[in-house]
Design an enzyme around this catalytic site. Structure first.
Site, short mmCIF file in Angstrom:
data_model
loop_
_atom_site.label_atom_id
_atom_site.label_comp_id
_atom_site.label_asym_id
_atom_site.label_seq_id
_atom_site.Cartn_x
_atom_site.Cartn_y
_atom_site.Cartn_z
N PRO A 1 0.74 -1.13 -0.01
CA PRO A 1 -0.14 0.06 0.08
C PRO A 1 0.77 1.17 0.09
CG PRO A 1 0.10 -1.02 2.20
CD PRO A 1 0.71 -1.97 1.22
N ASP B 1 5.80 2.19 1.94
CA ASP B 1 4.88 1.14 2.27
C ASP B 1 4.23 1.41 3.56
OD1 ASP B 1 3.52 -1.26 2.88
OD2 ASP B 1 5.34 -2.39 2.11
N HIS B 2 2.80 1.55 3.39
CA HIS B 2 2.22 2.08 4.71
C HIS B 2 1.97 0.83 5.62
CE1 HIS B 2 0.21 4.69 7.31
NE2 HIS B 2 -0.38 5.38 6.19
N ARG B 3 2.50 -0.45 5.36
CA ARG B 3 2.47 -1.50 6.50
C ARG B 3 3.56 -1.56 7.15
NH1 ARG B 3 2.73 -6.57 2.27
NH2 ARG B 3 4.38 -5.16 1.35
#
Length: 496
Positions: free
Chosen positions: A289, A466-468
Site C-alpha cells: 500500500p 509502504d504503509h504496512r
C-alpha cells in the site's frame, strides 16, 4: 577409439543460472566461433538476463566445435549453448557420430547422463516419463485438418449449393484462419495436459493464453513461444474479420490494405530487464500500500556547496560531485535518525524485518531498461566514499555491466527525475523496500527568504513508502529531515 571415447572428448557448456532463480537469458554477442581455441576462464559470450548483462566464461580448455544458438536468441537455463572438443579440433567431425550411433546405447547414455543432469533452477533431470509426448500425436491430425482445408478452399466455392445446406462448413472454408482456432480448441482442451517448458508456461500465463487451446509446433508436440504468440494473434484476429465473415473473399482482401495502413505501429517483444521491471512494478504496486508525500525545499545553500566541492576537489581527484550526491547523503542522515524506515515486510512469516545496514538504491535508466543497483552499506560511508561509490555505480549501469548481485538487497532508493526536467512524481517502491525518494529538478523560483521575496533555487521531494511498515508520522519525519539537511547542509555535521 570407440564412439564413447569420442563423445567424452566433446563437452557441452550449458546456459547457467547467472542470477537467483532466473529461467532464461538472451545471447547478446558471441566472442568465439567454431574452430577457435578457448582456455579455462575465457569469456565466450555475453548474455542478458532479466536483471543485467553478464559475460560467461568457459570452464575448460579446448577447441570450439559448434555454437548452438545465434545472437539474439533467448535460451532456457540448462540448455547447451556451445560444444567444445576438449582434446583438440580432431574430434569435431566425429561429434555427430555419438549422437546417431546406435551401438552401445547403454554406454552412450551412461556417458551423456552426467551432462544431461546439469539442470538448473527448477528443472529436474530428464527421465523416461518426459517421453509421454506421443500422447500429443492426437494434436497433429488436428493441425493437419486445417492445413488440408486451406488448399481445398478453391474447390469449395465451385460448389455453392452445399454451402446453404451446410452453413457450419461454409463458415470455416472462407475465413480459413479464423475458424481454425475454435475448431482445434475443443479437441485440444479435451486432451491431456500440454507439454511446454516452464518459461513458456509463464509466458502463456502472463498473456492469458490457455495452453490447451494452443496448437503445438515443437518436437513431439511441445508448445513453443512462437505457438503462444501465434495463439494471441489468432485470438485478436477474428475481431476484425468477424463483421465481413459473410462477405465475399474480395471484401476480406480489401480490408488488408486498411490494416496495413495502420502498420505504423511497432511491436517489440518484452524481455530481459524491461520485462523484469514490468513484473516487479506490478507486483509492488498491487502488494504494497503506497503513500506519497511531497515537500518543496530551498536548496540554494546545497547548490552552492556542490559548486564549492567541484572547484576545490576536496572529495578526490576525478570524483564527480553532483546534487544527487548531497541528496543521497541527506536521505541517509534521515534514515540514521529514523532507522525504523529501513525495513522490509516478510509476508510468509508475517514479520517486519528491520535491516542492520542501509543499501542505497539508485534508479538508473539504461538502453535495456530501468535498473536499480545499490550501494552496499551506504549509511556507513563518508561523503568522499559515497561520491566514489555513486560514480562507479552510475558508470557501470550506463555501460550495461551491472552485476546481478549489485541489484539485490536494496533497502531504500532514490530516483532522480529532475535530470529530465520533471518537478516531481509518485515513485513506485522497488519490491522488498520500504521507501523511495524522488528528487525533482532544481530551478529558480520566487521564495520568501528572510522576510523578502527573492529568487531562490528550489526543488520538490516526493517520498513514497509502504504503509504496512511506515506510518504517516514516520514517513513525514524522514521526508522533513531530508529536506532540512538540503536546506541547511551544515546539519550533515551537527546531525552526523
Amino acid at each position: 577409439m570407440t564412439a564413447t571415447d569420442v563423445q567424452q572428448q566433446v563437452r557441452e557448456f550449458r546456459m547457467p543460472d547467472v542470477g537467483e532463480g532466473l529461467t532464461e537469458a538472451e545471447i547478446l554477442k558471441w566472442y568465439v566461433q567454431p574452430g577457435d581455441t578457448v582456455t579455462d576462464g575465457q569469456v565466450v559470450c555475453e548474455v542478458e538476463t532479466a536483471k543485467a548483462a553478464v559475460e560467461l566464461p568457459i570452464p575448460y580448455d579446448g577447441v570450439v566445435q559448434q555454437l548452438f544458438f545465434e545472437e539474439g536468441t533467448t535460451v532456457d537455463v540448462g540448455t547447451a549453448i556451445i560444444a567444445v572438443a576438449t582434446e583438440g579440433a580432431a574430434p569435431a567431425p566425429q561429434a555427430p557420430a555419438p549422437a546417431a550411433a546406435p551401438a552401445g546405447p547403454a554406454e552412450a547414455q551412461a556417458e551423456a547422463e552426467p551432462e544431461r543432469r546439469e539442470v538448473l533452477v527448477g528443472y529436474g533431470p530428464r527421465t523416461a516419463a518426459a517421453r509421454r509426448r506421443p500422447r500429443k500425436a492426437a494434436a497433429a491430425p488436428v493441425q493437419a485438418a486445417p492445413v488440408q482445408v486451406a488448399p481445398a478452399a478453391p474447390a469449395v466455392p465451385v460448389q455453392p449449393a452445399p454451402a446453404p445446406a451446410a452453413p457450419v462448413q461454409a463458415a470455416p472454408v472462407q475465413p480459413a484462419p479464423a475458424p481454425a482456432a475454435p475448431v482445434q480448441a475443443a479437441p485440444v482442451q479435451a486432451g491431456p495436459r500440454p507439454l511446454a517448458k516452464p518459461p513458456v508456461r509463464k509466458l502463456a500465463k502472463d498473456l492469458g493464453v490457455d495452453l490447451r487451446a494452443v496448437v503445438p509446433s515443437g518436437p513431439n508436440g511441445t508448445v513453443t513461444r512462437d505457438d503462444v504468440h501465434a495463439a494471441v494473434a489468432a485470438a485478436s484476429a477474428p475481431t476484425r474479420p468477424a463483421a465481413p465473415a459473410a462477405a465475399p473473399a474480395g471484401a476480406v482482401a480489401a480490408e488488408a490494405p486498411a490494416e496495413a495502413g495502420a502498420a505504423g505501429d511497432r511491436r517489440v517483444p518484452v524481455k530481459g530487464v524491461r520485462r523484469a521491471t514490468a513484473q516487479a512494478m506490478v507486483a509492488s504496486a498491487f502488494s504494497a500500500p503506497h503513500v506519497t508525500e511531497f515537500v518543496q525545499v530551498d536548496v540554494t545553500r546545497t547548490m552552492r556547496l556542490v559548486r564549492e566541492l567541484k572547484e576545490s576537489g576536496e572529495l578526490g581527484q576525478g570524483v564527480r560531485v553532483s546534487p544527487l550526491l548531497l541528496v543521497a547523503k541527506a536521505l541517509l542522515t534521515a534514515v540514521r535518525r529514523h532507522p525504523e524506515v529501513n525495513a522490509a515486510w516478510d509476508e510468509p512469516n508475517q514479520e517486519i524485518v528491520y535491516k542492520g545496514s542501509v543499501n542505497l538504491g539508485i534508479a538508473a535508466a539504461t538502453p535495456r531498461g530501468l535498473i536499480v543497483p545499490n550501494i552496499k552499506d551506504a549509511g556507513s560511508k563518508t561523503l568522499p566514499e559515497l561520491a566514489t561509490a555513486l560514480q562507479a555505480l552510475v558508470e557501470t549501469a550506463r555501460e550495461g555491466r551491472t552485476a546481478p548481485a549489485d541489484m539485490q538487497g536494496g533497502t531504500v532508493t532514490i530516483t532522480n527525475v529532475g535530470v529530465f526536467g520533471v518537478d516531481t512524481g509518485t515513485p513506485i517502491l522497488n519490491p522488498g523496500e520500504a521507501a523511495i525518494l524522488a528528487f525533482g529538478q532544481v530551478r529558480e523560483m520566487p521564495w520568501v527568504h528572510k522576510g523578502k521575496v527573492v529568487p531562490r533555487q528550489v526543488t520538490t521531494l516526493a517520498l513514497s513508502f509502504d504503509h504496512r511498515l511506515v506510518d504517516g508520522e514516520l514517513g513525514s519525519r524522514v521526508l522533513a529531515d531530508t529536506a532540512a539537511v538540503l536546506e541547511r547542509p551544515k546539519r550533515l555535521i551537527s546531525w552526523g
